[in-house]
Design a protein around this motif. Structure first.
Motif, PDB file in Angstrom:
ATOM      1  N   LEU A   1      -8.180   5.365   4.075  1.00 55.88           N
ATOM      2  CA  LEU A   1      -7.097   4.397   4.134  1.00 55.88           C
ATOM      3  C   LEU A   1      -7.433   3.245   5.086  1.00 55.88           C
ATOM      4  O   LEU A   1      -7.110   2.090   4.812  1.00 55.88           O
ATOM      5  CB  LEU A   1      -5.796   5.075   4.561  1.00 55.88           C
ATOM      6  N   ALA A   2      -8.095   3.578   6.198  1.00 56.80           N
ATOM      7  CA  ALA A   2      -8.496   2.532   7.142  1.00 56.80           C
ATOM      8  C   ALA A   2      -9.457   1.551   6.480  1.00 56.80           C
ATOM      9  O   ALA A   2      -9.378   0.335   6.711  1.00 56.80           O
ATOM     10  CB  ALA A   2      -9.134   3.157   8.378  1.00 56.80           C
ATOM     11  N   LYS A   3     -10.354   2.073   5.642  1.00 54.30           N
ATOM     12  CA  LYS A   3     -11.314   1.209   4.948  1.00 54.30           C
ATOM     13  C   LYS A   3     -10.602   0.316   3.929  1.00 54.30           C
ATOM     14  O   LYS A   3     -10.935  -0.864   3.783  1.00 54.30           O
ATOM     15  CB  LYS A   3     -12.384   2.050   4.260  1.00 54.30           C
ATOM     16  N   ILE A   4      -9.620   0.880   3.220  1.00 56.10           N
ATOM     17  CA  ILE A   4      -8.853   0.078   2.257  1.00 56.10           C
ATOM     18  C   ILE A   4      -8.193  -1.101   2.980  1.00 56.10           C
ATOM     19  O   ILE A   4      -8.287  -2.251   2.542  1.00 56.10           O
ATOM     20  CB  ILE A   4      -7.777   0.936   1.537  1.00 56.10           C
TER      21      ILE A   4
ATOM     22  N   THR B   1      -2.679   5.367  -3.663  1.00 53.27           N
ATOM     23  CA  THR B   1      -3.722   5.971  -2.835  1.00 53.27           C
ATOM     24  C   THR B   1      -3.663   7.488  -2.925  1.00 53.27           C
ATOM     25  O   THR B   1      -2.666   8.057  -3.367  1.00 53.27           O
ATOM     26  CB  THR B   1      -3.554   5.573  -1.354  1.00 53.27           C
ATOM     27  N   ALA B   2      -4.730   8.125  -2.473  1.00 53.31           N
ATOM     28  CA  ALA B   2      -4.775   9.584  -2.450  1.00 53.31           C
ATOM     29  C   ALA B   2      -3.974  10.107  -1.266  1.00 53.31           C
ATOM     30  O   ALA B   2      -3.662   9.371  -0.334  1.00 53.31           O
ATOM     31  CB  ALA B   2      -6.220  10.058  -2.358  1.00 53.31           C
ATOM     32  N   GLY B   3      -3.660  11.400  -1.297  1.00 54.66           N
ATOM     33  CA  GLY B   3      -2.887  11.993  -0.203  1.00 54.66           C
ATOM     34  C   GLY B   3      -3.316  13.409   0.114  1.00 54.66           C
ATOM     35  O   GLY B   3      -2.504  14.317   0.159  1.00 54.66           O
TER      36      GLY B   3
ATOM     37  N   LEU C   1       0.865  -1.175   0.000  1.00 57.20           N
ATOM     38  CA  LEU C   1       0.000   0.000   0.000  1.00 57.20           C
ATOM     39  C   LEU C   1       0.902   1.226   0.000  1.00 57.20           C
ATOM     40  O   LEU C   1       1.688   1.429   0.932  1.00 57.20           O
ATOM     41  CB  LEU C   1      -0.894  -0.004   1.244  1.00 57.20           C
ATOM     42  N   VAL C   2       0.814   2.029  -1.058  1.00 55.94           N
ATOM     43  CA  VAL C   2       1.713   3.182  -1.214  1.00 55.94           C
ATOM     44  C   VAL C   2       0.959   4.449  -0.829  1.00 55.94           C
ATOM     45  O   VAL C   2      -0.080   4.772  -1.414  1.00 55.94           O
ATOM     46  CB  VAL C   2       2.249   3.272  -2.652  1.00 55.94           C
ATOM     47  N   VAL C   3       1.483   5.161   0.176  1.00 56.98           N
ATOM     48  CA  VAL C   3       0.814   6.356   0.703  1.00 56.98           C
ATOM     49  C   VAL C   3       1.750   7.546   0.632  1.00 56.98           C
ATOM     50  O   VAL C   3       2.961   7.409   0.449  1.00 56.98           O
ATOM     51  CB  VAL C   3       0.344   6.126   2.153  1.00 56.98           C
ATOM     52  N   GLY C   4       1.183   8.727   0.803  1.00 58.15           N
ATOM     53  CA  GLY C   4       1.980   9.950   0.795  1.00 58.15           C
ATOM     54  C   GLY C   4       1.164  11.114   0.284  1.00 58.15           C
ATOM     55  O   GLY C   4       0.116  10.940  -0.338  1.00 58.15           O
ATOM     56  N   VAL C   5       1.641  12.305   0.555  1.00 60.46           N
ATOM     57  CA  VAL C   5       0.980  13.529   0.107  1.00 60.46           C
ATOM     58  C   VAL C   5       1.009  13.582  -1.418  1.00 60.46           C
ATOM     59  O   VAL C   5       1.987  13.181  -2.045  1.00 60.46           O
ATOM     60  CB  VAL C   5       1.689  14.758   0.707  1.00 60.46           C
ATOM     61  N   ASN C   6      -0.076  14.085  -2.005  1.00 57.27           N
ATOM     62  CA  ASN C   6      -0.098  14.254  -3.462  1.00 57.27           C
ATOM     63  C   ASN C   6       1.068  15.130  -3.900  1.00 57.27           C
ATOM     64  O   ASN C   6       1.368  16.148  -3.275  1.00 57.27           O
ATOM     65  CB  ASN C   6      -1.421  14.906  -3.900  1.00 57.27           C
TER      66      ASN C   6
ATOM     67  N   ALA D   1      -5.338   1.396  -9.012  1.00 58.48           N
ATOM     68  CA  ALA D   1      -5.484   2.855  -8.999  1.00 58.48           C
ATOM     69  C   ALA D   1      -6.535   3.256  -7.960  1.00 58.48           C
ATOM     70  O   ALA D   1      -7.671   3.591  -8.292  1.00 58.48           O
ATOM     71  CB  ALA D   1      -5.872   3.353 -10.387  1.00 58.48           C
ATOM     72  N   ALA D   2      -6.135   3.244  -6.689  1.00 54.17           N
ATOM     73  CA  ALA D   2      -7.077   3.564  -5.611  1.00 54.17           C
ATOM     74  C   ALA D   2      -7.061   5.044  -5.245  1.00 54.17           C
ATOM     75  O   ALA D   2      -7.745   5.445  -4.303  1.00 54.17           O
ATOM     76  CB  ALA D   2      -6.785   2.713  -4.377  1.00 54.17           C
ATOM     77  N   ASP D   3      -6.287   5.860  -5.988  1.00 56.45           N
ATOM     78  CA  ASP D   3      -6.451   7.308  -5.879  1.00 56.45           C
ATOM     79  C   ASP D   3      -7.518   7.685  -6.893  1.00 56.45           C
ATOM     80  O   ASP D   3      -7.226   8.098  -8.014  1.00 56.45           O
ATOM     81  CB  ASP D   3      -5.140   8.041  -6.167  1.00 56.45           C
TER      82      ASP D   3
END
Length: 322
Positions: free
Chosen positions: A216-219, A202-204, A116-121, A147-149
């Motif tokens: 993110l918790a739901k993902i 993911t979105a950020g 799971l890749v996270v971070g600010v846009n 593509a979950a963003d």
């Protein structure tokens, strides 16, 4: 003659590129340190000035204290050279970074290993995913992207382009779709098709921190319905140009998503590469890779020794032997 040393070339080329990418950080640091060192003998005033330069370079207070102590040990009231400072700086930075410099290890028992890749846009998440996918594909892994963003059409389109480029299947839905639904569909398909790795974008949007946390918790929740161990890696992508703000990003995403691994990007666009040292010292999270360019190959496993030499401006005469 064409077959001469083919093996060392990639490493030599990468260190040269790394040093060039960190040149703004290294040049700024070296210039400021030199202006202090060349003035006088090593005394408390000189040490205070050296410490201030190191803190301003985003290396962090703890690192500045340690370098101050190392320089003063046995040298107090004696002359100090640029080489002395560079050598101590490189040694201390290496000491902090070595424990966190870890290549990303896939769980071979997981089919797939979910990242799971996270971070600010804007930090380079999608590009990082593409580069990772390229590395895994080159190793013979079957890679799938999700593509979950779904907030930005551009993010979906960019991931599809990377998928085509590296030969990875991309699971995507329309803009505005439920991100968790995309993750669930992707993991289901990845299991069915026997993929080795699933990378989820993911979105950020930190301005909507509460919404992002819930998203993110739901993902994570829906992924665990299919694999109780997923995600196996929660990778935070950090933009080096943000300097001290990167520390608050690590704190926030640890709270939101339980970050396990770090990737640092855009080191070539910043004079604040020292922030990576401060982050390593404060959080102790594995740093898997760094980016110093936009090209698909401009991405390497993080090497503490190479980074320390590049940022300290040490070993310039021995680059070819690196």
């Amino acid at each position: 003659m064409n077959d001469t040393p083919a093996q060392p070339e990639p490493k030599t080329g990468w260190f040269t590129q790394l040093k060039a990418g960190l040149s703004r950080t290294s040049n700024s640091l070296t210039e400021n340190l030199s202006s202090v060192v060349t003035k006088r003998k090593l005394d408390d005033e000189t040490l205070d000035e050296l410490e201030e330069v190191l803190i301003k370079a985003d290396l962090g207070v703890a690192m500045a204290d340690r370098i101050r102590e190392a320089l003063s040990r046995g040298r107090y009231d004696k002359g100090l050279t640029d080489n002395d400072v560079h050598a101590v700086l490189a040694d201390e930075v290496t000491r902090v970074l070595e424990p966190v410099a870890e290549p990303l290890k896939l769980d071979e028992t997981a089919k797939p290993h979910v990242i799971l890749v996270v971070g600010v846009n804007g930090t380079g998440k999608t590009t990082t995913i593409g580069k990772l996918a390229h590395l895994f594909a080159r190793e013979g892994k079957r890679v799938m992207l999700a593509a979950a963003d779904t907030f930005r059409a551009a993010a979906i389109d960019q991931l599809k382009i990377w998928g085509e480029r590296v030969g990875a299947e991309v699971v995507a839905q329309d803009v505005g779709s439920d991100p968790a639904g995309v993750g669930y569909e992707a993991l289901e398909l990845a299991k069915t098709e026997g993929a080795d790795v699933l990378l989820i974008d993911t979105a950020g949007r930190l301005q909507n921190k509460g919404d992002l946390m819930a998203e993110l918790a739901k993902i994570v929740r829906v992924l665990k319905k299919l694999d109780e161990n997923a995600p196996h890696t929660v990778m935070l992508v950090l933009d080096a140009t943000t300097g001290q703000n990167a520390i608050s990003q690590v704190q926030t995403f640890q709270e939101i998503a339980g970050v396990t691994n770090l990737v640092v990007t855009k080191l070539d666009g910043s004079a604040r590469g020292g922030i990576l040292v401060a982050i390593a010292e404060r959080f102790g999270l594995p740093i898997n890779a760094i980016g110093v360019g936009e090209g698909i190959e401009d991405f390497e496993p993080f090497d503490a020794h190479d980074f320390a030499r590049a940022i300290a401006g040490a070993g310039r005469e021995n680059d070819a032997a690196a």
